[in-house]
Write an enzyme that holds these catalytic residues in place. Structure first.
Site, short mmCIF file in Angstrom:
data_model
loop_
_atom_site.label_atom_id
_atom_site.label_comp_id
_atom_site.label_asym_id
_atom_site.label_seq_id
_atom_site.Cartn_x
_atom_site.Cartn_y
_atom_site.Cartn_z
CB CYS A 24 37.09 28.11 19.59
SG CYS A 24 38.70 27.25 19.38
CG HIS A 83 35.17 29.02 25.17
ND1 HIS A 83 34.36 28.52 23.99
CD2 HIS A 83 36.40 28.82 24.90
CE1 HIS A 83 35.37 27.97 23.17
NE2 HIS A 83 36.72 28.20 23.72
CG HIS A 120 36.62 22.97 21.84
ND1 HIS A 120 35.56 23.90 21.09
CD2 HIS A 120 37.69 23.92 22.26
CE1 HIS A 120 36.04 24.87 20.91
NE2 HIS A 120 37.10 25.23 21.66
#
Length: 613
Positions: free
Chosen positions: A259, A411, A449
């Site tokens: 990620c 994040h 995401h």
């Protein structure tokens, strides 16, 4: 002295819409903007989605996180196969199939009899294993899908290409055209090898035209195609940009860090600029993971917010898909997203020379691993190091008071583990650097995401703050969870005004945490701070000259933006044009002359290891 990499163009698309010229950003904060600012956003969205420009509520309802729509896949009827064993129950099992469908190796308990019409009668004694078709409704039905109606495949000849690569072509085209400078003009000012492209996908391409198709073809009675294997590779977005979009012979690759992949690629590009290897870089990522098998994989890890869990948070029977991602509040997991984000950066000298629009600068990105830990997927200590390093650099550039005018683009995945671990990291760093209330944003509450492209989503939102002035609220939460560390943090519960063009925020720290211990934090300086630094380095005369050239550049960029708002959607895709082979170059001891390039590729004239010789 290091060269300062400055952002001169950006583009792409996510669940909020087109990235360039802050369209997707405006979708996120539209409530805080006046109609003059939102009108072009709605008009542009309407063209992307194929609806009337006055259908504002439809556009709002069919962007951002929402229930997975039928054009992605039918959540009420996802196909699967179940392994079934048939037994003869005292009698033989008999059926008839086409002769060409017989297996090459006929099972021992089969007997066959040919008929006159190319059919075969089969008799099975005992058991017969078969796969039977079935359907199911997944336990996860939320995702951050692209605006309904947008289809990148129709913009060019994209036959049998995975969606992630279609999004690459769209996103990189948008970024290149946002420059307001012809790519050929840039090439006239640099050595053709002074370009770097670092882009990829964290999980590769996994639809029927790539990984999924490759893995399932033989088990479903089909055939593997010649494209599925190469097009599934994680670095293929960079390859497409080089070969079909910018005709590049420069450095290329994809740094994969789960990620955190976007920031990994950005860091690689920054290193090339600061070392002098490149003067222009294209960095980014594209991800199209909203596939049933991918969702099942992440669900099996316990990573995704399931419908039943979302409903339980609200004490309701039905999940509110729009509020699936709830960073730093009571939550259940992250929400899958598709996106394509690309950025073009130049060294400061080239940007001034070309009159490029400067949206900000990125002095560094820090990457650190987690050291030893009990679980490969759990967070560790690496992200403490990256955030602290980024803040230390910010202090060196901005001073002790200056860092109080920064904020964190967290994040913020919306998982129970992230809300605790990331908040502790940010809180400890704020405490250490004497920031009483450090502002924290978490834009995954809007756009989900997107894995390898997630850092790009965060950077796009940050650039929007420095144009329209609002840090987006965490719009899906009503409170901060009890286990979140916040003694020195201020989580954005409403859109936070940061001054005219965000002038109250001198910088932002973009944070990414990835599976496996992949941590990255990038320091991004505001355009105001960037221009002050460039004035100090190059002098006011150089800045004035840049401003004169920038008038034309901005006009060209605006003309592109206006054309897209008016529905003129197109991409750069030059398949099979300007191809060069061995006979199209001339190698000398000083460099290489390439037929399709004005400037020569020059070799390093000096021995870089002279001190050792």
């Amino acid at each position: 002295m290091k060269k300062l990499p400055v952002i001169v163009g950006f583009g792409g698309i996510n669940a909020a819409g087109r990235s360039s010229f802050h369209h997707s950003y405006r979708r996120m904060v539209h409530e805080a903007l006046d109609s003059q600012d939102t009108a072009p956003m709605f008009e542009g969205l309407a063209k992307l989605m194929g609806v009337d420009k006055d259908e504002h509520q439809y556009m709002l309802d069919h962007t951002l996180i929402r229930q997975i729509e039928s054009h992605i896949f039918d959540i009420n009827s996802v196909e699967l196969h179940r392994k079934t064993t048939m037994r003869s129950n005292g009698k033989s099992i008999q059926f008839q199939i086409a002769k060409k469908q017989l297996p090459d190796n006929i099972p021992a308990n089969w007997t066959t009899e040919d008929t006159d019409n190319n059919l075969v009668n089969v008799t099975v004694t005992g058991e017969l294993e078969v796969m039977t078709k079935d359907t199911y409704t997944p336990e996860v039905t939320s995702a951050a899908q692209l605006p309904t109606g947008f289809d990148p495949s129709v913009l060019y000849t994209s036959r049998n290409q995975p969606k992630g690569l279609q999004l690459t072509v769209y996103g990189a085209s948008d970024a290149i055209r946002s420059l307001g400078i012809q790519w050929s003009t840039i090439l006239e000012h640099i050595d053709p090898s002074q370009i770097s492209v670092y882009a990829g996908s964290a999980i590769g391409q996994l639809d029927e035209f790539s990984g999924k198709g490759l893995q399932q073809a033989m088990l479903k009675g089909g055939r593997v195609s010649s494209k599925q294997m190469p097009l599934m590779l994680s670095q293929m977005p960079a390859d497409f940009i080089n070969s079909y979009m910018i005709n590049s012979v420069g450095a290329t690759g994809a740094n994969i860090g789960a990620c955190a992949s976007f920031l990994y690629n950005l860091r690689q590009g920054l290193n090339d600029i600061q070392s002098g290897q490149a003067r222009v870089i294209i960095v980014g990522g594209a991800e199209a993971p909203i596939e049933p098998n991918v969702i099942e994989g992440f669900k099996a890890m316990g990573a995704l917010a399931e419908d039943a869990q979302i409903a339980a948070l609200d004490n309701t029977e039905k999940a509110n898909n729009r509020r699936a991602c709830r960073p730093f509040s009571d939550n259940a997991g992250f929400t899958m997203a598709e996106a394509s984000q690309f950025f073009i950066l130049m060294d400061d000298e080239l940007a001034l020379e070309l009159g490029a629009t400067i949206y900000g600068s990125v002095p560094d990105v820090f990457v650190n691993a987690d050291a030893n830990k009990k679980s490969i997927s759990s967070p560790g200590i690496g992200n403490y190091i990256t955030v602290a390093k980024a803040m230390a650099l910010a202090k060196n550039i901005l001073g002790e008071e200056g860092i109080k005018q920064t904020y964190a683009q967290a994040h913020g995945t919306g998982t129970p583990q992230n809300r605790v671990t990331e908040s502790h990291i940010l809180n400890e760093v704020a405490k250490t650097f004497n920031i009483e209330k450090w502002t924290v944003a978490a834009i995954k509450s809007y756009v989900g995401h997107s894995l390898g492209a997630a850092g790009g989503d965060q950077l796009v939102a940050s650039l929007g703050v420095w144009e329209y002035g609002y840090i987006p609220a965490i719009n899906t939460i009503d409170y901060i969870a009890d286990d979140v560390y916040d003694s020195n943090l201020e989580f954005c519960m409403q859109h936070k005004f940061a001054g005219n063009k965000g002038e109250n925020m001198k910088a932002t720290l973009i944070n990414s945490k990835g599976f496996g211990g992949n941590n990255a934090t990038g320091l991004v300086l505001s355009p105001q701070v960037t221009m002050e630094m460039l004035t100090n380095k190059h002098g006011q005369a150089a800045i004035d000259k840049h401003a004169e050239k920038n008038v034309t550049v901005k006009a060209a960029a605006k003309a592109y933006d206006d054309s897209v708002i008016n529905g003129e959607l197109s991409v750069i895709y030059n398949f099979g044009t300007d191809v060069m082979e061995g006979n199209d170059l001339n190698i000398t001891q000083q460099g290489i002359e390439l037929e399709k390039f004005k400037n020569q590729l020059k070799f390093e004239p000096e021995n870089p290891f002279a001190d050792y010789c």
